[in-house]
Design an enzyme around this catalytic site. Structure first.
Site, mmCIF file in Angstrom:
data_model
loop_
_atom_site.group_PDB
_atom_site.id
_atom_site.type_symbol
_atom_site.label_atom_id
_atom_site.label_comp_id
_atom_site.label_asym_id
_atom_site.label_seq_id
_atom_site.Cartn_x
_atom_site.Cartn_y
_atom_site.Cartn_z
ATOM 1 N N LEU A 219 35.066 -103.062 -14.910
ATOM 2 C CA LEU A 219 36.019 -103.030 -13.799
ATOM 3 C C LEU A 219 35.891 -104.260 -12.914
ATOM 4 C CD1 LEU A 219 35.335 -99.314 -12.889
ATOM 5 C CD2 LEU A 219 37.612 -100.173 -13.439
ATOM 6 N N GLU A 220 36.987 -104.603 -12.278
ATOM 7 C CA GLU A 220 36.979 -105.651 -11.259
ATOM 8 C C GLU A 220 35.981 -105.254 -10.170
ATOM 9 O OE1 GLU A 220 40.251 -107.329 -7.994
ATOM 10 O OE2 GLU A 220 40.825 -105.794 -9.451
ATOM 11 N N ALA B 224 34.856 -104.837 -6.489
ATOM 12 C CA ALA B 224 35.422 -104.750 -5.134
ATOM 13 C C ALA B 224 34.286 -105.030 -4.154
ATOM 14 C CB ALA B 224 36.023 -103.370 -4.904
ATOM 15 N N ASP C 276 46.107 -88.675 -6.217
ATOM 16 C CA ASP C 276 44.864 -88.458 -5.458
ATOM 17 C C ASP C 276 44.570 -89.640 -4.536
ATOM 18 O OD1 ASP C 276 42.689 -86.973 -4.614
ATOM 19 O OD2 ASP C 276 41.393 -87.547 -6.287
ATOM 20 N N LYS D 103 43.485 -91.183 -1.345
ATOM 21 C CA LYS D 103 42.664 -90.809 -0.184
ATOM 22 C C LYS D 103 41.676 -91.949 0.051
ATOM 23 C CE LYS D 103 39.437 -88.301 -3.155
ATOM 24 N NZ LYS D 103 38.708 -87.057 -3.402
ATOM 25 N N ASN E 297 39.146 -93.121 -2.604
ATOM 26 C CA ASN E 297 39.647 -93.742 -3.840
ATOM 27 C C ASN E 297 40.255 -95.120 -3.605
ATOM 28 O OD1 ASN E 297 38.832 -91.581 -5.339
ATOM 29 N ND2 ASN E 297 40.824 -90.586 -5.382
ATOM 30 N N ASP F 98 40.084 -95.281 -9.107
ATOM 31 C CA ASP F 98 39.998 -93.889 -9.536
ATOM 32 C C ASP F 98 41.353 -93.300 -9.903
ATOM 33 O OD1 ASP F 98 39.371 -91.295 -10.094
ATOM 34 O OD2 ASP F 98 38.028 -91.023 -8.400
ATOM 35 N N THR G 112 43.169 -83.706 -3.485
ATOM 36 C CA THR G 112 42.170 -83.312 -2.505
ATOM 37 C C THR G 112 42.842 -82.501 -1.409
ATOM 38 O OG1 THR G 112 40.963 -85.318 -3.019
ATOM 39 C CG2 THR G 112 40.414 -84.240 -0.942
#
Length: 200
Positions: A48-49, A51, A94, A96, A99, A112, A130
């Protein structure tokens, strides 16, 4: 690194497969890039990139709440990313703070895609996401479309400006009731422009 045994124990192998399939096809500056994956007998490795600034959730906890300018910047970036997803017929389902990640320059990245779905038919009926972010149509078990992400966008905007989601209650059923009634109240410090955007 994900452990196959954990995925099997939680019955989410299908979810991960879908997540990889969807995320690997999305290329947008505000979506965390999944470059590739590989696996061995016991593990699955997602490339993954990075962050660099971590979770937006932690940033929100640290600050308590964001000012209008910062909240607006994040919401605009999220809008661009969601518009892109919806054009590709992907519903995230999702959205939120947990994520959302932050890149090196503080730019927002959706991560996510575990609950996301590629829904060319556009009508879904699965309850997911959620609690505080669930839209009324999901709680009432109605079919829904990509607009569920827009509902989450409004909830997120409120949480950015206030520091907690709008319908949060001690009791789950009370939260459900407030969501279904869209029982929305704003503290005095929230600007008229922000209130207008969130209500819409």
């Amino acid at each position: 690194v994900l452990f196959k045994s954990q995925l099997q124990k939680n019955g989410v192998e299908h979810q991960l497969r879908r997540e990889i399939e969807i995320q690997s096809h999305l290329k947008h500056p505000n979506i965390l890039q999944l470059y590739n994956y590989f696996y061995d007998d016991t593990r699955i490795f997602l490339i993954l990139e990075f962050a660099a600034r971590g979770e937006l959730f932690k940033e929100l906890q640290k600050c308590g709440k964001f000012d209008d300018k910062r909240a607006a910047t994040y919401i605009a970036q999220l809008c661009h990313a969601l518009l892109y997803c919806h054009e590709k017929k992907v519903i995230h389902r999702d959205i939120k703070p947990e994520n959302l990640l932050l890149g090196l320059n503080g730019e927002l990245k959706i991560a996510d895609f575990g609950w996301s779905v590629h829904a060319p038919s556009s009508r879904r009926a699965t309850m997911c996401g959620t609690l505080d972010y669930l839209p009324p149509e999901m709680i009432e078990n109605k079919t829904y479309n990509e607009k569920v992400d827009l509902w989450s966008l409004g909830i997120l905007c409120y949480e950015f400006l206030v520091g907690k989601p709008p319908f949060e209650m001690e009791n789950v059923n009370d939260t459900y009731r407030r969501i279904i009634k869209v029982d929305l109240h704003f503290p005095n410090h929230v600007s008229e422009g922000a209130k207008d955007l969130i209500r819409k």
